[in-house]
Design an enzyme around this catalytic site. Sequence first.
Site, mmCIF file in Angstrom:
data_model
loop_
_atom_site.group_PDB
_atom_site.id
_atom_site.type_symbol
_atom_site.label_atom_id
_atom_site.label_comp_id
_atom_site.label_asym_id
_atom_site.label_seq_id
_atom_site.Cartn_x
_atom_site.Cartn_y
_atom_site.Cartn_z
ATOM 1 N N ASP A 27 0.866 -1.165 0.000
ATOM 2 C CA ASP A 27 0.000 0.000 0.000
ATOM 3 C C ASP A 27 0.921 1.239 0.000
ATOM 4 O OD1 ASP A 27 -2.209 1.765 0.476
ATOM 5 O OD2 ASP A 27 -1.751 1.676 2.626
ATOM 6 N N ASP A 29 -0.134 5.195 0.515
ATOM 7 C CA ASP A 29 -0.367 6.304 1.451
ATOM 8 C C ASP A 29 -0.552 5.799 2.879
ATOM 9 O OD1 ASP A 29 -0.935 8.986 -0.250
ATOM 10 O OD2 ASP A 29 -1.516 7.192 -1.368
ATOM 11 N N ASP A 205 -1.902 0.033 5.862
ATOM 12 C CA ASP A 205 -2.214 0.707 7.133
ATOM 13 C C ASP A 205 -3.696 0.890 7.402
ATOM 14 O OD1 ASP A 205 -2.189 2.726 4.951
ATOM 15 O OD2 ASP A 205 -2.876 4.025 6.588
HETATM 16 MG MG LIG Z 1 -2.817 3.332 3.086
#
Ligand SMILES: [Mg+2]
Length: 259
Positions: A27, A29, A205
């Site tokens: 991932d 961001d 995240d």
């Molecule tokens: Mg992310």
Amino acid sequence: MPRMSATAPLALPPPPPVQSDWALFLDVDGCLLDFADAPEAVVVPEGLADALARLSRALGGALAFVSGRRIVQLDALFAPLRFPSAGLHGLELREAADLAHVPDAAPEALRQARDAAERIAAGYPGARVEDKGIAIALHWRAAPAARASLEATAAAALAQLPGYRLQYGNCVVELRPAHADKGQAVQRLMGATPFAGRLPVYAGDDLTDEDAFAATNALGGVSVRIGHREPTYATHTLADTAALRAWLSEAAARLGARA
Ligand SMILES: [Mg+2]
């Protein structure tokens, strides 16, 4: 999907060092890159692109981004590098063969929702409406007071958008087509060269990464949560974006020297 553990906080271990027979899914961001007030304001730290390029070579090209961004945005961030990528949470997919699955045009109701959200955002300095073509993302990281109005706008628009869903993230809600998620992106990439036959390892995240954690676990792989959000399907954790970058840099130096 299996049930997430929602009871006591999980004491997850850190992931083992990256191995050369892994397929690495990242991932972007809040995972690889720190969040910024606006999506176009993120910064790629010095040396990161070089480390990713070396690591990708050491993994036989089996390093991919899995992001809510469009693939063109990922390419722009890491130019001139172009990694295999899943964009728009899996609606766009580009394997190593550079094959892009381009989705259909945005429905009229989505354009109307974008216009309505832009009128609201105009009243909250820092609020942002991000036009992703067939999806729109409403951001309030720099304008927390805009959250309720933007969420209400998205929910109202959803009623006019059959086949769409709301995707909640970190200071963002997105209106997007429902027929793909990051878990399906991992499954599809794992069926393609150069990923097939490798051990899938996924780092992310956010809530949208949980589908990918579950898919990775089902394939016998390693799922790495960045940060402390719970509950989670992840089997391992790293504290923050800096810890993930350090983990990747160590692997690039160690495996890159052998490649
Ligand atoms: Mg992310």
